[in-house]
Design a protein around this motif. Sequence first.
Motif, PDB file in Angstrom:
ATOM      1  N   ASN A   1      14.403 -11.216 -30.266  1.00  0.00           N
ATOM      2  CA  ASN A   1      13.522 -12.155 -30.971  1.00  0.00           C
ATOM      3  C   ASN A   1      13.052 -13.255 -30.030  1.00  0.00           C
ATOM      4  O   ASN A   1      11.890 -13.652 -30.043  1.00  0.00           O
ATOM      5  CB  ASN A   1      14.261 -12.788 -32.154  1.00  0.00           C
ATOM      6  CG  ASN A   1      14.311 -11.862 -33.355  1.00  0.00           C
ATOM      7  OD1 ASN A   1      13.593 -10.863 -33.403  1.00  0.00           O
ATOM      8  ND2 ASN A   1      15.156 -12.186 -34.326  1.00  0.00           N
TER       9      ASN A   1
ATOM     10  N   THR B   1       8.270  -9.986 -41.227  1.00  0.00           N
ATOM     11  CA  THR B   1       8.083  -9.962 -39.775  1.00  0.00           C
ATOM     12  C   THR B   1       6.703 -10.494 -39.418  1.00  0.00           C
ATOM     13  O   THR B   1       5.776 -10.396 -40.220  1.00  0.00           O
ATOM     14  CB  THR B   1       8.244  -8.526 -39.215  1.00  0.00           C
ATOM     15  OG1 THR B   1       8.042  -8.556 -37.810  1.00  0.00           O
ATOM     16  CG2 THR B   1       7.259  -7.550 -39.831  1.00  0.00           C
ATOM     17  N   SER B   2       6.609 -11.068 -38.240  1.00  0.00           N
ATOM     18  CA  SER B   2       5.295 -11.521 -37.769  1.00  0.00           C
ATOM     19  C   SER B   2       4.735 -10.504 -36.786  1.00  0.00           C
ATOM     20  O   SER B   2       3.784 -10.773 -36.082  1.00  0.00           O
ATOM     21  CB  SER B   2       5.463 -12.873 -37.069  1.00  0.00           C
ATOM     22  OG  SER B   2       6.440 -12.769 -36.046  1.00  0.00           O
ATOM     23  N   LYS B   3       5.386  -9.316 -36.706  1.00  0.00           N
ATOM     24  CA  LYS B   3       5.108  -8.459 -35.555  1.00  0.00           C
ATOM     25  C   LYS B   3       4.364  -7.148 -35.829  1.00  0.00           C
ATOM     26  O   LYS B   3       4.243  -6.320 -34.951  1.00  0.00           O
ATOM     27  CB  LYS B   3       6.417  -8.148 -34.843  1.00  0.00           C
ATOM     28  CG  LYS B   3       7.115  -9.433 -34.419  1.00  0.00           C
ATOM     29  CD  LYS B   3       8.458  -9.214 -33.812  1.00  0.00           C
ATOM     30  CE  LYS B   3       9.186 -10.542 -33.671  1.00  0.00           C
ATOM     31  NZ  LYS B   3      10.565 -10.384 -33.262  1.00  0.00           N
TER      32      LYS B   3
ATOM     33  N   GLY C   1      11.882  -6.371 -39.195  1.00  0.00           N
ATOM     34  CA  GLY C   1      12.091  -7.523 -40.064  1.00  0.00           C
ATOM     35  C   GLY C   1      13.405  -7.500 -40.799  1.00  0.00           C
ATOM     36  O   GLY C   1      13.517  -7.979 -41.933  1.00  0.00           O
TER      37      GLY C   1
HETATM   38  P1  ADP Z   1      11.640  -8.714 -36.496  1.00  0.00           P
HETATM   39  O1  ADP Z   1      12.067  -9.195 -35.156  1.00  0.00           O
HETATM   40  O2  ADP Z   1      11.786  -7.255 -36.659  1.00  0.00           O
HETATM   41  O3  ADP Z   1      10.295  -9.217 -36.889  1.00  0.00           O
HETATM   42  P2  ADP Z   1      13.744 -10.399 -37.435  1.00  0.00           P
HETATM   43  O4  ADP Z   1      14.530 -10.430 -38.683  1.00  0.00           O
HETATM   44  O5  ADP Z   1      14.502 -10.222 -36.187  1.00  0.00           O
HETATM   45  O6  ADP Z   1      12.657  -9.294 -37.569  1.00  0.00           O
HETATM   46  O7  ADP Z   1      12.916 -11.737 -37.334  1.00  0.00           O
HETATM   47  C1  ADP Z   1      12.005 -12.078 -38.368  1.00  0.00           C
HETATM   48  C2  ADP Z   1      10.910 -12.996 -37.856  1.00  0.00           C
HETATM   49  O8  ADP Z   1      11.440 -14.262 -37.506  1.00  0.00           O
HETATM   50  C3  ADP Z   1      10.244 -12.511 -36.606  1.00  0.00           C
HETATM   51  O9  ADP Z   1       9.181 -11.633 -36.899  1.00  0.00           O
HETATM   52  C4  ADP Z   1       9.723 -13.827 -35.989  1.00  0.00           C
HETATM   53  O10 ADP Z   1       8.475 -14.178 -36.523  1.00  0.00           O
HETATM   54  C5  ADP Z   1      10.730 -14.844 -36.446  1.00  0.00           C
HETATM   55  N1  ADP Z   1      11.708 -15.168 -35.391  1.00  0.00           N
HETATM   56  C6  ADP Z   1      12.972 -14.719 -35.291  1.00  0.00           C
HETATM   57  N2  ADP Z   1      13.596 -15.219 -34.196  1.00  0.00           N
HETATM   58  C7  ADP Z   1      12.698 -16.034 -33.581  1.00  0.00           C
HETATM   59  C8  ADP Z   1      12.733 -16.854 -32.394  1.00  0.00           C
HETATM   60  N3  ADP Z   1      13.820 -16.918 -31.598  1.00  0.00           N
HETATM   61  N4  ADP Z   1      11.629 -17.550 -32.074  1.00  0.00           N
HETATM   62  C9  ADP Z   1      10.524 -17.481 -32.853  1.00  0.00           C
HETATM   63  N5  ADP Z   1      10.422 -16.719 -33.963  1.00  0.00           N
HETATM   64  C10 ADP Z   1      11.481 -16.002 -34.332  1.00  0.00           C
END
Ligand code: ADP
Length: 648
Positions: free
Chosen positions: A33, A77-79, A95
């Motif tokens: 992340n 997720t933002s991805k 996510g």
């Molecule tokens: P994913 O990585 O599959 O999107 P996660 O549960 O790991 O799902 O994280 C969810 C969302 O939280 C990410 O899509 C991101 O937008 C945000 N996020 C998580 N960790 C960070 C970080 N260290 N810095 C910025 N944004 C983060």
Amino acid sequence: MSIRLLPPNLINQIAAGEVIERPASAIKELVENSLDAGSTSIEVILRDGGRSYMAVADNGKGMTQADLKLAVQRHATSKLPDENLFHIKTLGFRGEALPSIGSVARLKLTSKHQNEEHAWALSIEGGHEHNLEPASLPLGTKVEVSDLFFATPARLKFLKAAPTEVTHTQDVLKRLAMANPHCSFTLKDEKRTLLDCPAQDPSDSDAALKRLGSIMGEDFTKNALTIDLEQDEFILKGFAGLPTLNRANAQYQFLFVNGRPVKDKILNHGVKVAYADYLARDRFPLVCLFLELDPEAVDMNVHPAKTEVRFREPGKVRSIIVSALKNALSASGFRASTTVANDTLSAFKPEEHQPSLSMNQDRAGFGTAHNTFKTVYSGSSPSSHGSSAAKTFTHQAQSPSFSAGTSFSSTRHHNGLRDSGSFAIAEALKQDDISSEITSESYPAQSDPEHDDFAAYPLGLARAQVHDTYVIAESGDGIVIVDQHAVHERLVYEDMKAQIQKDGVKRQGLLLPEVIDLNETQAQALLSISSELESLGLVIEAFGGNSIVVREVPVILGQTDIQSLIQDIVDDLDEMGTSEKLKQTIDDILGTMACHGSIRAGRKLSILEMNELLRQMESTPYSGQCNHGRPTYVKLQTKDIERLFGRT
Ligand code: ADP
Ligand code: MG
């Protein structure tokens, strides 16, 4: 019981079962992340192996209040901007990491986004969310995980002792660090800094290799061949260690696919095939490869932890890996790793050897036998004092008697050697009545002055043979010591392979064709590579649904057990979709033949023959190591020798 929908927290815990197996897997998700957030600095802290506390702090873009709230929701997720699972450019996309961790541990996220005036913190304990609170943090995100698995105690029992868990985390971080040289990584536990990789300068073209050096060791940096291949839609970059730098397992073989560390046997298998000729089967080279390919050509969503991938064209990927490695290895020519010289030098350390080393007591003898000095090791028996030929170093240049009685008629063998390559030496030396070949007219001891051109000969000019086993050459920048048997074995082997490549493998028909029963899939798989097998001398045909018949076999195999050879090939096909078994078997036999057909240790060589050997080494690919990955020569730089004598 009737069907019902599971409550969200249970769903998260089930997901956590797949994603968060141990502290290292939580760290992997959190650091990924951080990388996805564009961080250039990532700090990881573990307490109690990660069981009681772990934290990941980064300087990435951070999250706003609203982001924080969403981040801990499942499938938030933002991805995945275009909602296409095959357009993934980030490490995360499912996510589920944060909600999974939040459902099995106490999770605290503190983050500062540039659009917010100050940082915000959000806590979740065993799936229960607390309110957002103002917090203090410069730009970036800090994620803290306490009491892992407190909400699912059964899982705790699967954790290992803290040091083991720390090692797993270290492994995970190393892999991520290897693929991201421009980001700094640190890992600390209660007492120590366990990993410290400073960020490499993005403008430095050696950034990637420097980062690999800090993880795989400096030896790797010095002994790595550059891999850089672009073919079709694939780009393969990275570094491959020289065969002489090897390990007892495949732990130092890394593959990254589109920046993501993956474990895939395609790599280990490809490496095995590419290095098969240069390493014993139980030794493993160090390799680190980065494969870039169209995201659509690989499925990253095979496993929740995303460490496995599925390639659309695995055969193509494998062949690219093999050919890239093979090309790099053949281009490396006779290079042997610097560790070889370093090992040698450390064996020479005066403080270790001085007590056992003494000059010949017969000082008069030492002084008068000009250029023939005898070094007697005090460890040897008194009877060997000064008499053992094996301990006599003869400097050829001023010892006219050096090669008399040992060399061949120069003209005859000179031509022989030039014309038919290394076989000539083998043939000449195989003859037992070698003494009858002796001519009194020895090859002039002085090397030909017009050949005294060091620059043209990286391995130098032969000066002497010691113990009838090692050739000592002088090069422009040092001394080269060659193991005559090892190197000649290699030269003969390469020669035989070239021969086979030119003329093909000779085959012989079986008087009684052998029928082998397989299952249908196996038979089909085997028949699908029948033309490949035929080019190696093995002719098979279909024989009813589940059987095949072997009609011809390579002559070189002799009385081989065809049944088990076929079974091995079938097993390889089952497991990897390809088999190198037949080629390897043939190469093994060539190796044994080369061993028998090459100059033995203990044969005297003339200066001419020694120089021939050196020149052949220079022009033969892979001559830096014998067929088992041992070096065939050691080069000591002049500066190393000076160091040895305290002259610098
Ligand atoms: P994913 O990585 O599959 O999107 P996660 O549960 O790991 O799902 O994280 C969810 C969302 O939280 C990410 O899509 C991101 O937008 C945000 N996020 C998580 N960790 C960070 C970080 N260290 N810095 C910025 N944004 C983060
Ligand atoms: Mg993630």
